[in-house]
Design a protein around this motif. Structure first.
Motif, mmCIF file in Angstrom:
data_model
loop_
_atom_site.group_PDB
_atom_site.id
_atom_site.type_symbol
_atom_site.label_atom_id
_atom_site.label_comp_id
_atom_site.label_asym_id
_atom_site.label_seq_id
_atom_site.Cartn_x
_atom_site.Cartn_y
_atom_site.Cartn_z
ATOM 1 N N THR A 38 -121.213 -40.211 -30.214
ATOM 2 C CA THR A 38 -120.807 -40.838 -28.956
ATOM 3 C C THR A 38 -121.269 -42.285 -28.911
ATOM 4 O OG1 THR A 38 -120.957 -38.731 -27.784
ATOM 5 C CG2 THR A 38 -121.050 -40.708 -26.440
ATOM 6 N N THR A 39 -120.421 -43.147 -28.362
ATOM 7 C CA THR A 39 -120.809 -44.550 -28.171
ATOM 8 C C THR A 39 -120.856 -44.869 -26.675
ATOM 9 O OG1 THR A 39 -118.536 -45.391 -28.174
ATOM 10 C CG2 THR A 39 -119.654 -45.219 -30.331
ATOM 11 N N ILE A 40 -121.604 -45.886 -26.345
ATOM 12 C CA ILE A 40 -121.662 -46.359 -24.960
ATOM 13 C C ILE A 40 -120.267 -46.806 -24.516
ATOM 14 C CG2 ILE A 40 -122.565 -48.204 -23.464
ATOM 15 C CD1 ILE A 40 -124.654 -46.082 -23.961
ATOM 16 N N GLU A 95 -130.147 -43.792 -26.033
ATOM 17 C CA GLU A 95 -131.193 -42.763 -25.986
ATOM 18 C C GLU A 95 -131.808 -42.667 -24.593
ATOM 19 O OE1 GLU A 95 -135.156 -43.026 -28.080
ATOM 20 O OE2 GLU A 95 -134.162 -41.499 -29.304
ATOM 21 N N ASP A 96 -132.015 -43.792 -23.945
ATOM 22 C CA ASP A 96 -132.524 -43.791 -22.572
ATOM 23 C C ASP A 96 -131.550 -43.051 -21.659
ATOM 24 O OD1 ASP A 96 -134.194 -44.506 -20.347
ATOM 25 O OD2 ASP A 96 -132.871 -46.208 -19.938
ATOM 26 N N ASN A 131 -135.966 -34.092 -30.328
ATOM 27 C CA ASN A 131 -136.310 -35.498 -30.500
ATOM 28 C C ASN A 131 -137.770 -35.712 -30.087
ATOM 29 O OD1 ASN A 131 -136.660 -38.322 -30.073
ATOM 30 N ND2 ASN A 131 -134.446 -38.545 -29.863
ATOM 31 N N PRO A 132 -138.621 -36.161 -31.020
ATOM 32 C CA PRO A 132 -140.044 -36.321 -30.690
ATOM 33 C C PRO A 132 -140.306 -37.312 -29.547
ATOM 34 C CG PRO A 132 -139.581 -37.066 -32.937
ATOM 35 C CD PRO A 132 -138.315 -36.514 -32.380
ATOM 36 N N ARG A 133 -139.436 -38.278 -29.329
ATOM 37 C CA ARG A 133 -139.629 -39.242 -28.242
ATOM 38 C C ARG A 133 -139.403 -38.608 -26.863
ATOM 39 N NH1 ARG A 133 -137.374 -42.303 -32.364
ATOM 40 N NH2 ARG A 133 -135.267 -41.941 -31.612
ATOM 41 N N PHE A 134 -138.756 -37.456 -26.838
ATOM 42 C CA PHE A 134 -138.515 -36.772 -25.570
ATOM 43 C C PHE A 134 -139.831 -36.394 -24.888
ATOM 44 C CE2 PHE A 134 -137.563 -32.678 -23.315
ATOM 45 C CZ PHE A 134 -136.913 -33.255 -22.246
#
Length: 187
Positions: A43-45, A67-68, A127-130
């Motif tokens: 998916t793209t913005i 990601e945000d 996702n580790p950033r989650f």
């Protein structure tokens, strides 16, 4: 006369805030649908903006990057989940009745939010950033609530005192995820 124009202006700060919140909700709704259908990486913005019929820059007004935007989806949904759960738990007495309601509500919420579930279980949780997001903290709060109710059940002597509360919580929540994944992906 100029004061009256300003006072009745349609672009008052309050109105712009309401419009902004509405646009943010639209972006989150469309992003949820597109991420669920195509996956995060495909998916793209620009695709999200096109489907939402807004300028691509509007998305960056609310979200730093893709990601945000992805991590904002579970935050909104978990806030809605907790709000609804609190309503459903009002007046319920007894730990087992509360656990039954939590299980029912969790499955009901997942059934009504299948796109979100696909994104959460396939794209976000791994996702580790989650783990550094507010949404993750809300999920942890929910897990703590389940443990508290299990502990309540031990005090009521409807759950054996030698049962590991966190292990039972994991079994309950893991079973819900298993049923949900089988129903969403394989079903």
């Amino acid at each position: 006369m100029a004061d009256k124009k300003r006072k009745f202006s349609y672009s008052s700060p309050k109105r712009r805030t309401l419009q902004g919140e509405s646009k943010k909700r639209l972006i989150l709704k469309v992003a949820t649908e597109v991420f669920a259908e195509k996956g995060f990486h495909e998916t793209t913005i620009a695709q999200i903006a096109q489907i939402a019929k807004i300028a691509e820059g509007s998305i960056y007004h609310y979200f730093e990057n893709k990601e945000d935007l992805l991590f904002s989806i579970p935050e909104e949904r978990m806030e809605n989940f907790f709000s609804g759960l609190r309503e459903h738990l009002k007046g319920i007495k007894g730990a087992l009745s509360k656990l039954h309601k939590i299980i029912w509500y969790h499955l009901h919420f997942y059934e009504k939010n299948q796109d979100y579930v696909l994104i959460l279980l396939q794209n976000i949780r791994l996702n580790p950033r989650f783990q550094s997001t507010r949404a993750y903290q809300l999920i942890r709060e929910f897990a703590k609530l389940v443990v508290q109710i299990i502990e309540e059940g031990k005090k009521e002597k409807v759950i054996r005192s030698d049962v590991d509360s966190k292990l039972l919580r994991d079994a309950i929540l893991g079973s819900i995820e298993h049923v949900t994944i089988r129903g969403s992906i394989l079903g």
